[in-house]
Scaffold this motif. Sequence first.
Motif, mmCIF file in Angstrom:
data_model
loop_
_atom_site.group_PDB
_atom_site.id
_atom_site.type_symbol
_atom_site.label_atom_id
_atom_site.label_comp_id
_atom_site.label_asym_id
_atom_site.label_seq_id
_atom_site.Cartn_x
_atom_site.Cartn_y
_atom_site.Cartn_z
ATOM 1 N N PHE A 1 0.813 -1.225 0.000
ATOM 2 C CA PHE A 1 0.000 0.000 0.000
ATOM 3 C C PHE A 1 0.846 1.274 0.000
ATOM 4 N N ARG A 2 2.150 1.139 0.221
ATOM 5 C CA ARG A 2 3.014 2.324 0.234
ATOM 6 C C ARG A 2 2.998 2.981 -1.141
ATOM 7 N N GLY A 3 2.669 4.248 -1.178
ATOM 8 C CA GLY A 3 2.615 4.987 -2.433
ATOM 9 C C GLY A 3 1.387 4.691 -3.274
ATOM 10 N N ALA A 4 0.439 3.891 -2.727
ATOM 11 C CA ALA A 4 -0.710 3.472 -3.535
ATOM 12 C C ALA A 4 -2.053 3.835 -2.914
ATOM 13 N N LEU A 5 -2.088 4.415 -1.732
ATOM 14 C CA LEU A 5 -3.356 4.687 -1.062
ATOM 15 C C LEU A 5 -4.250 5.604 -1.880
ATOM 16 N N HIS A 6 -3.644 6.459 -2.704
ATOM 17 C CA HIS A 6 -4.414 7.431 -3.488
ATOM 18 C C HIS A 6 -4.948 6.864 -4.799
ATOM 19 N N LEU A 7 -4.586 5.629 -5.136
ATOM 20 C CA LEU A 7 -4.898 5.110 -6.469
ATOM 21 C C LEU A 7 -6.371 4.790 -6.666
ATOM 22 N N SER A 8 -7.026 4.277 -5.625
ATOM 23 C CA SER A 8 -8.433 3.925 -5.768
ATOM 24 C C SER A 8 -9.096 3.841 -4.409
ATOM 25 N N ALA A 9 -10.430 3.909 -4.425
ATOM 26 C CA ALA A 9 -11.192 3.810 -3.180
ATOM 27 C C ALA A 9 -10.976 2.449 -2.529
ATOM 28 N N SER A 10 -10.942 1.410 -3.328
ATOM 29 C CA SER A 10 -10.776 0.069 -2.779
ATOM 30 C C SER A 10 -9.388 -0.109 -2.166
ATOM 31 N N SER B 1 4.642 0.272 14.085
ATOM 32 C CA SER B 1 4.614 1.730 13.936
ATOM 33 C C SER B 1 5.412 2.166 12.714
ATOM 34 N N ALA B 2 6.572 1.552 12.531
ATOM 35 C CA ALA B 2 7.399 1.887 11.361
ATOM 36 C C ALA B 2 6.714 1.449 10.071
ATOM 37 N N ALA B 3 6.065 0.303 10.095
ATOM 38 C CA ALA B 3 5.435 -0.235 8.882
ATOM 39 C C ALA B 3 4.293 0.634 8.386
ATOM 40 N N VAL B 4 3.598 1.324 9.292
ATOM 41 C CA VAL B 4 2.440 2.139 8.886
ATOM 42 C C VAL B 4 2.738 3.631 8.912
ATOM 43 N N SER B 5 3.999 3.992 9.068
ATOM 44 C CA SER B 5 4.350 5.409 9.215
ATOM 45 C C SER B 5 4.024 6.246 7.984
ATOM 46 N N PHE B 6 3.829 5.608 6.826
ATOM 47 C CA PHE B 6 3.555 6.361 5.595
ATOM 48 C C PHE B 6 2.085 6.754 5.457
ATOM 49 N N TYR B 7 1.214 6.197 6.283
ATOM 50 C CA TYR B 7 -0.222 6.442 6.116
ATOM 51 C C TYR B 7 -0.587 7.918 6.229
ATOM 52 N N THR B 8 -0.194 8.556 7.322
ATOM 53 C CA THR B 8 -0.593 9.946 7.540
ATOM 54 C C THR B 8 -0.105 10.868 6.426
ATOM 55 N N PRO B 9 1.190 10.898 6.102
ATOM 56 C CA PRO B 9 1.615 11.816 5.030
ATOM 57 C C PRO B 9 0.965 11.514 3.690
ATOM 58 N N GLU B 10 0.736 10.233 3.369
ATOM 59 C CA GLU B 10 0.132 9.914 2.067
ATOM 60 C C GLU B 10 -1.333 10.342 2.002
ATOM 61 N N ILE B 11 -2.066 10.152 3.081
ATOM 62 C CA ILE B 11 -3.461 10.590 3.084
ATOM 63 C C ILE B 11 -3.535 12.112 3.035
ATOM 64 N N LEU B 12 -2.628 12.779 3.736
ATOM 65 C CA LEU B 12 -2.639 14.245 3.724
ATOM 66 C C LEU B 12 -2.262 14.817 2.356
ATOM 67 N N GLU B 13 -1.538 14.058 1.554
ATOM 68 C CA GLU B 13 -1.195 14.514 0.211
ATOM 69 C C GLU B 13 -2.381 14.400 -0.753
ATOM 70 N N MET B 14 -3.409 13.651 -0.365
ATOM 71 C CA MET B 14 -4.572 13.467 -1.223
ATOM 72 C C MET B 14 -5.460 14.703 -1.195
ATOM 73 N N ASP B 15 -6.093 14.973 -2.324
ATOM 74 C CA ASP B 15 -7.026 16.084 -2.412
ATOM 75 C C ASP B 15 -8.300 15.729 -1.652
ATOM 76 N N GLU B 16 -8.848 16.687 -0.899
ATOM 77 C CA GLU B 16 -10.053 16.419 -0.129
ATOM 78 C C GLU B 16 -11.225 16.041 -1.030
ATOM 79 N N ILE B 17 -11.268 16.621 -2.234
ATOM 80 C CA ILE B 17 -12.338 16.278 -3.184
ATOM 81 C C ILE B 17 -12.231 14.804 -3.564
ATOM 82 N N LYS B 18 -10.994 14.335 -3.767
ATOM 83 C CA LYS B 18 -10.796 12.926 -4.126
ATOM 84 C C LYS B 18 -11.249 12.016 -2.988
ATOM 85 N N ILE B 19 -10.951 12.409 -1.747
ATOM 86 C CA ILE B 19 -11.373 11.589 -0.606
ATOM 87 C C ILE B 19 -12.897 11.507 -0.558
ATOM 88 N N ARG B 20 -13.567 12.642 -0.800
ATOM 89 C CA ARG B 20 -15.033 12.629 -0.806
ATOM 90 C C ARG B 20 -15.554 11.739 -1.936
#
Length: 620
Positions: A68-77, A128-147
């Motif tokens: 999932f690293r670098g891929a959270l923004h790719l799709s809703a699923s 903690s180290a394994a999931v450390s990328f979640y917060t910055p990657e989600i914050l890089e996403m556009d709020e419109i895309k999240i909606r």
Amino acid sequence: MVMGLTKNVPFMKKDPSNDGVLPIGSLPRRDEIDRRYLWKLEDIYSSSESWEKDFYHLEEMLPRFSEFRGALHLSASTLLGGLRLMEDAEIIMGKLYAYAVMRSHEDMANKAAQALAERAELLLVKLSAAVSFYTPEILEMDEIKIREFMEEEKELQIYRFFFEDLMRSRPHTLSSVEEELLARSGEIARAPENIFSLFTNADIKFPTVTDEDGNAIELSEERYIRLIRSQNRNVRHEAYEGLFRTYDQYQNSLAAMYGASVKGDIFYSRSRKYNSSLEAALHPENISPSVYDMVVDTVRDNLEPLHEYVQLRKEVLALPELAMCDLYVPLVDEPQKEISYEEACNVVLDGLRPLGEEYVSILKEGFLSGWIDVYENEGKRKGAYSWGSYGTHPYVLLNYNGTIHDMFTIAHEMGHAIHTWYSHKHQPYVYADYTIFLAEVASTTNEALLLQFLLKNSRKDAERLYLLNYSLEQIRTTVYRQAMFADFEKMTHSMMEKGEPLTADRLSNIWHELNEAYYGSHISVDHLIDIEWARIPHFYSAFYVYKYVTGYAAATSLSQKILREGKDAQRQYIEFLKKGRSAYSLNILNEAGVDMTTSQPLLDTIALFKKNLMEMKSLL
């Protein structure tokens, strides 16, 4: 971690005197205690083999996060899959960690249990180290895309508030390179607190003093707490002088430690573009600095009742001059009757009946179903706490000794436990925990209801006087004293933000003036007390202590509302317990009928202080 593992931290005040091991002496071995009084950790894992199975299963899950690293923004699923994987891992980790650490607390000398806890700690670091990328990657996403993702994948809608809360930090989140630098500086930032802890717990040597029986004992912070309550004034005066003269010898070093901590607070607040270190500290819980200011200002504007209490203390102790070492000696002796654990549980059940049949039935379940580890044994961790792991019932550690104080501790810790029970039962994992701002509300509400029950049913003046004095001391030390601490922190951070140095003399002058203002003219504020700021570990977690004040005030208002209004207030309160962190703390409290953006809850608490003070005066 995005969702954190704060639910794995025992709910207890940050008091280093609660850490460590009980001295081994005539205490029973653990295997000598009736199993009815031991918690049932097998409700989490029935055997060591089942713990190991989950441990290795979680280890095997860790490589999957790289998918999932670098891929959270790719799709809703993909986003949903990543969040679900993290939740699954954290739930397992919570169980592993809680079980291992609680097992180690049964006997701190048990090396096998300590090793289990260390393994759980190391696995937590890996997760903690394994999931450390979640917060910055989600914050890089556009709020419109999240909606759009939430519309496309309906199961993501449960995370709406989670995303909303996370996005609040976007203006204060830096580039990935800068974030990495700040993360790497974390160990340096913790240095002042670590140095303070080592210096005050290991290096400082206090003098030998004499106790009530003429025994020479080496003074320590823990022994000081007992000695300063002695009925023998010579004992408490010698303990007071021994403690504070020792700290005074190291005033410059201690000022440097605290100053470095404040500099760290300011560095991080400015790095993240906050207007002040106070704003930075309050932002995670979405609390405005105006709430903090209101707490300090309201208490400052209502010091007269405390001054009256200090005057009463001087009169009751029949002293020509009240000294700072006389502040903690009990004005009324505690009733000597030993209260059995079963009797204490029955009194707590009766005292909490205003919370309704369902609440009382859950309380009974906790008493009878292995939630609580009751008695002291060799090597058992001292103090008391409540702990919960998602998917299991909560647990409570006690060291019950048959006193009224111990009975209040049962009510307090079961308040935490049942808060956890409700929030875990009614919230999905992402919202199942509750904030530190809310943590002390449920526990203190229980204490307040129990106190009112005991006062209502007290038949002897001596017993009633003890309970009234207990209430006055609770408010003095939790509301007035912690507000003074909060006042000090606000002053020191403001000074350094203006470029003014925090020398030992400046810190001591501030502390002296605060003590004079808070305690009034009926006590002699000597210059030894000036160094007291140097022994307060809470100051290394900036702007934390005000939550004790707000928690106590909210609990006072809630308990009075429940007793006054009955079922409607009871229903609102239970709904409060169910909310977890599914909304902002102030909003959750507001729905329960307490507005902590106003001074009213504090004024309610001060009014209760006045009422109990007047009654105590009439009975003496």
